[in-house]
Design a protein around this motif. Sequence first.
Motif: not given
Length: 340
Positions: A201-205
Amino acid sequence: MVTSGALALMLGAAAVLLPAPYVLEAPGPTFNTIGEARSQPLIKISGRETFDPEGELDLTTVYVSGGPNGDVSIFDAFRAWIDPDQTVSPEELVYAPGTTRSDIEERNTVSMISSQESAIAAALGHLDIPYEESLTVVELAEASASAGVLEPGDTITSIDGAPVRNIDTLRTALTDAAGAGVDLEVLRGGSAEELSVTPKRSPEGNYQLGVLLTSEFNFPFDVTIALDNVGGPSAGSMFALGIIDMLTEGDLTGGRHFAGTGTIDSTGAIGRIGGIQQKLVGAHENGAEFFLAPAENCAEVVGHVPDGLKVVKVSTLEEAVNAVEVLGSGGDGGGLPTCS
């Protein structure tokens, strides 16, 4: 006193003559994507019936000086500071140390070619004209979810048994998996390989494989875009609109004058660009009535719209086409989204 005066003159001359460490941005020319550049069609389509549209769909540009692009003097910087149509930025905030002019030219050329291919793909997708797209791994990100699994040169052909037709197919499948492992089929060295990856999962979700991908296209006919001395990806949305207009009977613009900017991917998503304020000024100075601005740039648009220029915010090619159709047909555009 004489010595002090001479020293002051020398220091003053040095301050004037030495390059100033700033990058200046000013409004650049516009180019009609459904018109001509240097007496040649800017967009040429072979192997498919085309139509000669009226009106204008201008891509907009920015003049950039300073840094690797060529020296500017302190006087140039002062003039730009007092000119509301220009911006002045410290060189170190714009370019990494050691960046050369050839680095910039190479990067701009590559991104321009990529934006043209994506624009063609987005236009054909809008018109429901089939084409082929393949996604190939260029490199893996640091701490990539695919480390030890995917390799540069792998072409991803399917995910969980579904063919990967474009980047949107891949993104949707990763979203649907919601972090669970996915089964990939790739072509590696001409042979099919079956692999499993658990996305991160990326920081952007959103969920990602942690790879940089490049798209390769196979189009059913030839589209050539001839535009010299302009680089970067920001003309993608206007290229796509120009191609759609040329492949569609009738006039998308209704004979009116549009300008705009925005990156585009093969799915038609329109993204953020730089120099939006200068592009607004350049569009207005060249007679545009309407300007299509990426939604992601709206914060920079507010308060900087020239009088008489109507700005419509767009985030997809579908929205851009709809805006041009509404305004080109004589509508007042009151229902179209703006950057207010």
